[in-house]
Write a protein that holds these residues in place. Sequence first.
Motif, mmCIF file in Angstrom:
data_model
loop_
_atom_site.group_PDB
_atom_site.id
_atom_site.type_symbol
_atom_site.label_atom_id
_atom_site.label_comp_id
_atom_site.label_asym_id
_atom_site.label_seq_id
_atom_site.Cartn_x
_atom_site.Cartn_y
_atom_site.Cartn_z
ATOM 1 N N GLU A 1 8.941 -46.529 -4.441
ATOM 2 C CA GLU A 1 9.608 -45.771 -3.384
ATOM 3 C C GLU A 1 11.066 -45.496 -3.747
ATOM 4 O O GLU A 1 11.590 -44.408 -3.491
ATOM 5 N N THR A 2 11.728 -46.486 -4.344
ATOM 6 C CA THR A 2 13.132 -46.321 -4.721
ATOM 7 C C THR A 2 13.291 -45.209 -5.741
ATOM 8 O O THR A 2 14.151 -44.326 -5.593
ATOM 9 N N PHE A 3 12.470 -45.240 -6.780
ATOM 10 C CA PHE A 3 12.598 -44.233 -7.838
ATOM 11 C C PHE A 3 12.378 -42.828 -7.298
ATOM 12 O O PHE A 3 13.099 -41.891 -7.660
ATOM 13 N N LEU A 4 11.400 -42.670 -6.426
ATOM 14 C CA LEU A 4 11.085 -41.341 -5.904
ATOM 15 C C LEU A 4 12.156 -40.820 -4.949
ATOM 16 O O LEU A 4 12.152 -39.636 -4.612
ATOM 17 N N CYS A 5 13.075 -41.693 -4.522
ATOM 18 C CA CYS A 5 14.200 -41.261 -3.688
ATOM 19 C C CYS A 5 15.398 -40.817 -4.526
ATOM 20 O O CYS A 5 16.340 -40.216 -3.995
ATOM 21 N N LEU A 6 15.386 -41.118 -5.821
ATOM 22 C CA LEU A 6 16.536 -40.806 -6.677
ATOM 23 C C LEU A 6 16.559 -39.328 -7.037
ATOM 24 O O LEU A 6 15.516 -38.687 -7.171
#
Length: 243
Positions: free
Chosen positions: A163-168
């Motif tokens: 989820e974190t990576f896809l928010c970057l």
Amino acid sequence: MISVVIPGKDEVGNIGPLMREICQALQGLTEFEIVVVDDGSQDDTFGEVINTAKEMGCVAKAIRHEKSTGQSTAILTGVKHASGEYIVTLDADGQNDPADIPAMFAQLSQIQAQHFCIAGYRKNRKDTPWKRFQSRFANKVRDALLNDGVPDTGCGLKLFPRETFLCLPYFDHMHRYIPALVRRMGGEVYISVVNHRDRQEGVSKYTAWNRVWVGIVDILGVMWLGRRAKVAKIAKQETTSHG
């Protein structure tokens, strides 16, 4: 579940042994899958992934780009196709050691933040003196400008929530700035000292030229993003319902 995402190009001699080491390191530790993105290889990296997965009896996904798009785009493809809650990235050349993944995985129990990154730190690098000098210089410049607190942003071994990576924000070469981008969104960054090994097969895709000059442009872009970021902290929240 962990998805181990490996971007690779022309790594037919390295990808099989690397996958075997990943299976050995994670077997019995947690549910996992291996996602290899063949970034337009001229060799049979894709076929080697399939053959090794069948040999080891592990869950694996092989994805092949029609043409090479670079490491950051390959990682993005891998993360989008991954099923795990957590992503581990590492380079396909075998210089990152899968035996370091369990220690990074163990750190998860101590992390409360929603968004975070555990970044590998190659404290004892096996590169040539010239390459080590380049990396030290680049890391000092990057840290001075971005203040991301990471001693070795070039290490491919990282762990973070999918989820974190896809928010970057996505851009070419962004994989080198994941810790800074995670901090930008209010996340936390942790360091894990990892092993570093000699490349056994093939040649590096990077040179002093494409590391330094492209890096300067990228750092300026990340600085621009960082200065325009606003992280909202919720002071109060209430939900009402009928009845």
